[in-house]
Structures are given as structure tokens and as C-alpha cells.
Design a protein around this motif. Structure first.
Motif, mmCIF file in Angstrom:
data_model
loop_
_atom_site.group_PDB
_atom_site.id
_atom_site.type_symbol
_atom_site.label_atom_id
_atom_site.label_comp_id
_atom_site.label_asym_id
_atom_site.label_seq_id
_atom_site.Cartn_x
_atom_site.Cartn_y
_atom_site.Cartn_z
ATOM 1 N N ASP A 61 0.846 -1.191 0.000
ATOM 2 C CA ASP A 61 0.000 0.000 0.000
ATOM 3 C C ASP A 61 0.882 1.242 0.000
ATOM 4 N N THR A 63 1.512 5.504 -1.705
ATOM 5 C CA THR A 63 1.526 6.245 -2.961
ATOM 6 C C THR A 63 2.605 5.695 -3.887
ATOM 7 N N ASP A 121 0.801 2.601 -11.479
ATOM 8 C CA ASP A 121 0.005 3.076 -10.338
ATOM 9 C C ASP A 121 0.052 4.596 -10.251
ATOM 10 N N GLU A 124 -2.098 6.149 -12.954
ATOM 11 C CA GLU A 124 -3.531 5.994 -12.674
ATOM 12 C C GLU A 124 -4.007 6.893 -11.546
ATOM 13 N N THR A 125 -3.139 7.193 -10.591
ATOM 14 C CA THR A 125 -3.539 8.066 -9.484
ATOM 15 C C THR A 125 -3.292 9.540 -9.781
ATOM 16 N N GLU A 127 -0.323 10.882 -10.049
ATOM 17 C CA GLU A 127 0.966 11.328 -9.508
ATOM 18 C C GLU A 127 2.006 11.490 -10.618
#
Length: 210
Positions: A61, A63, A121, A124-125, A127
Motif C-alpha cells: 500500500d 503512494t 500506479d 492511474e492516481t 501522480e
């Protein structure tokens, strides 16, 4: 059969004699007294551990930015702890892909996919930049990290943590999405009020404007 300590000692001697950049895997194998191919059986565990660590970071888990920071640090710290082993592995990487998959159950391609997952990831977020080609970005990042075997000196002027900080800054500068500018409302200028004329009676009782 040579031990890890034998490899480290032999590599250290070769590096002192020839320098980090001139040494070859064959030089180390000859110093240990074994065939070059046998080195891979000895160095597999440090490589396997590095693969497992990055896999765990990618699946954890948190960021994407933090996972990338942790992954870069873990990759470079592995260089610092196991430099001779990674030197052997990276010098001969193309010739040992299949062998390493058979020995540790984890291939270089799977290692690359762990880095790609971290980058994906982040995209997609929001960042990381949405227009990134994830595969190309991962190759560029790993190329930067793995090139340490060409120049890294454990006794150099920068610690491995300082090198990791430099690399993390470079990576994030290229990957991070541009900050979204706050929406600014345009303030309309106040309408200029015209002076109001005072009505007066005209000569015929009409209202005239003065």
C-alpha cells in the motif's frame, strides 16, 4: 564449491588490482578458481533477495511516489551490500536470464514488470504524467540504476543513500505530473456609475435633464 565470502574476497582483490571498470567476470572466476558459469550459482541469492524486495514494494500500500522512492533506495542499497554479486550478474545478464529463472523462479522480465507496476500506479492516481510510455519509462529508470556497475565505488565520496536521493530526484522530475494550477476566477471590474441627473421642471412643465 566457492562460498559467497570467497567471491567477495576474490572480487575485492581483482577490483584493487584492475580497478572496478576494467575487471571482468572471468577475472573474478579465475581468482576464485572456478569456472565462470559457476559464479552464477553463488551469486543467485543476493539477486533473488533484491527481486523479492522490489516485488513486495510494488505490491504494498502507499503512494506510487513513496513506492518509487523505496524501490530506488532498495535497489541501490543492494549494490552497496552485494556489489561483487551484482557486478557479476549485470555484466553477464543477457546470458543468464533463463538460468536465473530456473534457479530463483523469478526472471529479469518479471523484475521489470514490478517497476512498471509502480509507474502505472502513479499514472492511474495522477501522480505521474499521463502521457508516459510505461515500458519505456521503466527501461530508462532501470538503465540509470543498473549503470552503477560501471562506475559505483563503495568507497567513493557519496554514500549509497546520497546517490539514491540524487537518482530519486532525477526520476521524479521526469515522471511527476505537473501540478494543477488553481482555478482563478476573474474579478470583473466594478461598473462605473454615471452621475444621476436631477430632474427639473422645464418651461412647459416637462421634465428636463440637466
Amino acid at each position: 564449491m566457492a562460498t559467497l565470502d570467497d567471491i567477495v574476497s576474490a572480487a575485492a582483490k581483482v577490483f584493487r588490482t584492475k580497478g572496478y571498470h576494467a575487471a571482468t567476470v572471468r577475472d573474478i572466476a579465475e581468482e576464485v578458481g572456478i569456472l565462470k558459469g559457476s559464479l552464477y550459482l553463488v551469486v543467485k541469492e543476493p539477486i533473488a533477495q533484491m527481486y523479492r524486495t522490489i516485488s513486495e514494494i510494488a505490491a504494498a500500500d502507499g503512494t506510487a511516489t513513496e513506492k518509487l522512492r523505496r524501490a530506488i533506495s532498495a535497489h541501490l542499497e543492494a549494490f552497496d551490500r552485494h556489489y561483487p554479486h551484482l557486478f557479476v550478474y549485470l555484466r553477464e545478464r543477457e546470458s543468464v536470464k533463463r538460468r536465473f529463472r530456473e534457479m530463483i523462479g523469478f526472471s529479469p522480465k518479471e523484475y521489470e514488470r514490478c517497476w512498471q507496476q509502480i509507474i502505472r500506479d502513479g499514472v492511474e492516481t495522477g501522480e505521474f504524467r499521463a502521457e508516459l510510455d510505461i515500458q519505456v519509462a521503466s527501461y530508462g529508470l532501470l538503465g540509470m540504476l543498473n549503470w552503477l556497475y560501471k562506475w559505483y565505488d563503495p568507497q567513493g565520496r557519496l554514500s549509497v543513500q546520497e546517490v539514491a536521493e540524487q537518482f530519486t530526484s532525477l526520476a521524479l522530475a521526469g515522471l511527476a505530473a505537473a501540478p494543477t494550477a488553481p482555478h482563478r476566477y476573474r474579478v470583473k471590474p466594478a461598473r462605473r456609475r454615471l452621475p444621476v441627473s436631477r430632474p427639473v421642471d422645464g418651461p412647459r412643465g416637462e421634465v428636463a435633464n440637466c
